[in-house]
Design an enzyme around this catalytic site. Structure first.
Site, mmCIF file in Angstrom:
data_model
loop_
_atom_site.group_PDB
_atom_site.id
_atom_site.type_symbol
_atom_site.label_atom_id
_atom_site.label_comp_id
_atom_site.label_asym_id
_atom_site.label_seq_id
_atom_site.Cartn_x
_atom_site.Cartn_y
_atom_site.Cartn_z
ATOM 1 N N GLY A 28 0.847 -1.189 0.000
ATOM 2 C CA GLY A 28 0.000 0.000 0.000
ATOM 3 C C GLY A 28 0.878 1.233 0.000
ATOM 4 O O GLY A 28 0.592 2.222 0.682
ATOM 5 N N ASP A 84 0.669 -1.561 -4.793
ATOM 6 C CA ASP A 84 -0.553 -0.747 -4.636
ATOM 7 C C ASP A 84 -1.489 -1.023 -5.796
ATOM 8 O O ASP A 84 -1.153 -1.778 -6.715
ATOM 9 C CB ASP A 84 -0.239 0.765 -4.532
ATOM 10 C CG ASP A 84 -1.253 1.498 -3.651
ATOM 11 O OD1 ASP A 84 -2.456 1.499 -3.999
ATOM 12 O OD2 ASP A 84 -0.845 2.061 -2.613
ATOM 13 N N ASP A 121 -3.975 -6.199 -6.062
ATOM 14 C CA ASP A 121 -4.657 -6.281 -4.769
ATOM 15 C C ASP A 121 -3.768 -7.071 -3.811
ATOM 16 O O ASP A 121 -3.516 -8.254 -4.035
ATOM 17 C CB ASP A 121 -5.999 -6.993 -4.991
ATOM 18 C CG ASP A 121 -6.731 -7.279 -3.705
ATOM 19 O OD1 ASP A 121 -6.261 -6.868 -2.626
ATOM 20 O OD2 ASP A 121 -7.785 -7.949 -3.777
ATOM 21 N N LYS A 127 3.036 1.823 5.661
ATOM 22 C CA LYS A 127 2.871 3.084 6.393
ATOM 23 C C LYS A 127 1.406 3.506 6.297
ATOM 24 O O LYS A 127 0.867 3.641 5.197
ATOM 25 C CB LYS A 127 3.779 4.182 5.859
ATOM 26 C CG LYS A 127 3.791 5.353 6.814
ATOM 27 C CD LYS A 127 4.498 6.574 6.293
ATOM 28 C CE LYS A 127 3.697 7.793 6.673
ATOM 29 N NZ LYS A 127 2.593 8.049 5.739
ATOM 30 N N HIS A 186 -4.472 0.184 10.090
ATOM 31 C CA HIS A 186 -5.698 0.639 10.757
ATOM 32 C C HIS A 186 -6.913 0.613 9.837
ATOM 33 O O HIS A 186 -8.024 0.867 10.281
ATOM 34 C CB HIS A 186 -5.507 2.037 11.351
ATOM 35 C CG HIS A 186 -4.891 3.010 10.395
ATOM 36 N ND1 HIS A 186 -5.439 3.291 9.174
ATOM 37 C CD2 HIS A 186 -3.753 3.732 10.466
ATOM 38 C CE1 HIS A 186 -4.670 4.159 8.538
ATOM 39 N NE2 HIS A 186 -3.624 4.435 9.304
#
Ligand SMILES: C[S@@+](CC[C@H](N)C(=O)[O-])C[C@H]1O[C@@H](n2cnc3c(N)ncnc32)[C@H](O)[C@@H]1O
Length: 229
Positions: free
Chosen positions: A69, A93, A122, A137, A141
């Site tokens: 990501g 990504d 993906d 990074k 979350h």
């Protein structure tokens, strides 16, 4: 944020209640907003990346680092620049984000020298193999424990000896107002949440890693280091 109360009452991300789709799919359908989002993430990483990367010198011991990501490459570029011993970095990504990264003129020298590479797709379906350190990074979350464990397991299978060094926000009783606000924002947009050190130890253990340490960086981010168990 306007859907936060409904999200809290009924579960699921407020963003999906407002837009009938998830944030990443919506950005995929709205290139102007996606560009703005990716640019904002790049500024975030360009501002804090140098201190985060300087605080974790073991990045320099890796030959190949993959940034899951990794957006348009700002964080990984910082690693490659600060640690010339890292021979190659791979940004993982979504294809549209990688396209924007490839078009960045400032990345051209790193790309043409072969030190910066891309792995569009993906990350729940596939991640690059032959990696020494997987990093992230501001990624963990966004995902539930089950999703995060499946991503970590995929990395564990793809590069069984690789370690993890994730640059993430860690929840604690002493968390700043910024972290508490961010926690609510993540809940509103993705039903996401910031994890504590114990919660990180638990998800890494479920995926076959052992949490080694949480390294402060002098920023809101810490490096969560985990090695194969
Ligand atoms: C919050 S941004 C962080 C970007 C970058 N790590 C940074 O800090 O500047 C989350 C990134 O995860 C990417 N992403 C989300 N879902 C993904 C998936 N399923 N596979 C690969 N990348 C994904 C997004 O496109 C986005 O670039």
């Amino acid at each position: 944020m306007g859907e936060l109360r409904r999200a809290g009452r009924t579960g699921g991300p407020g963003f999906e209640k407002a837009y009938d789709t998830n944030l990443w799919a919506w950005l995929g359908q709205n290139p102007g907003a996606a560009r703005q989002f990716n640019d904002a993430m790049r500024e975030f990483s360009a501002t804090w990346g140098p201190r985060i990367v300087a605080s974790y010198t073991p990045f320099g011991e890796a030959s190949v680092v993959a940034d899951l990501g990794g957006g348009t490459g700002a964080f990984l570029t910082e690693i490659l620049t600060r640690y010339p011993s890292v021979s190659r970095g791979v940004v993982v990504d979504q294809p549209s984000v990688v396209e924007q990264a490839r078009a960045r003129a400032d990345l051209a020298p790193l790309i043409s020298s072969g030190r910066l590479d891309f792995f569009p797709g993906d990350f729940f379906a596939d991640v690059p193999t032959g990696i020494d350190v997987y990093t992230t990074k501001q990624i963990t979350h966004s995902w539930s424990d089950a999703q995060l464990v499946s991503l970590l397991k995929r990395c564990r299978d793809a590069s069984p000896n690789a370690k993890f060094a994730a640059a993430e926000l860690v929840q604690s009783h002493e968390a700043s107002k910024f972290l508490r606000h961010f926690d609510i924002m993540m809940y509103a947009t993705m039903a996401g949440f910031l994890r504590s050190g114990d919660e990180y130890a638990d998800v890494f253990a479920q995926a076959g890693y052992e949490l080694q340490r949480i390294v402060p960086t002098g920023t809101a981010f810490a490096i969560i280091e985990a090695t194969p168990a």
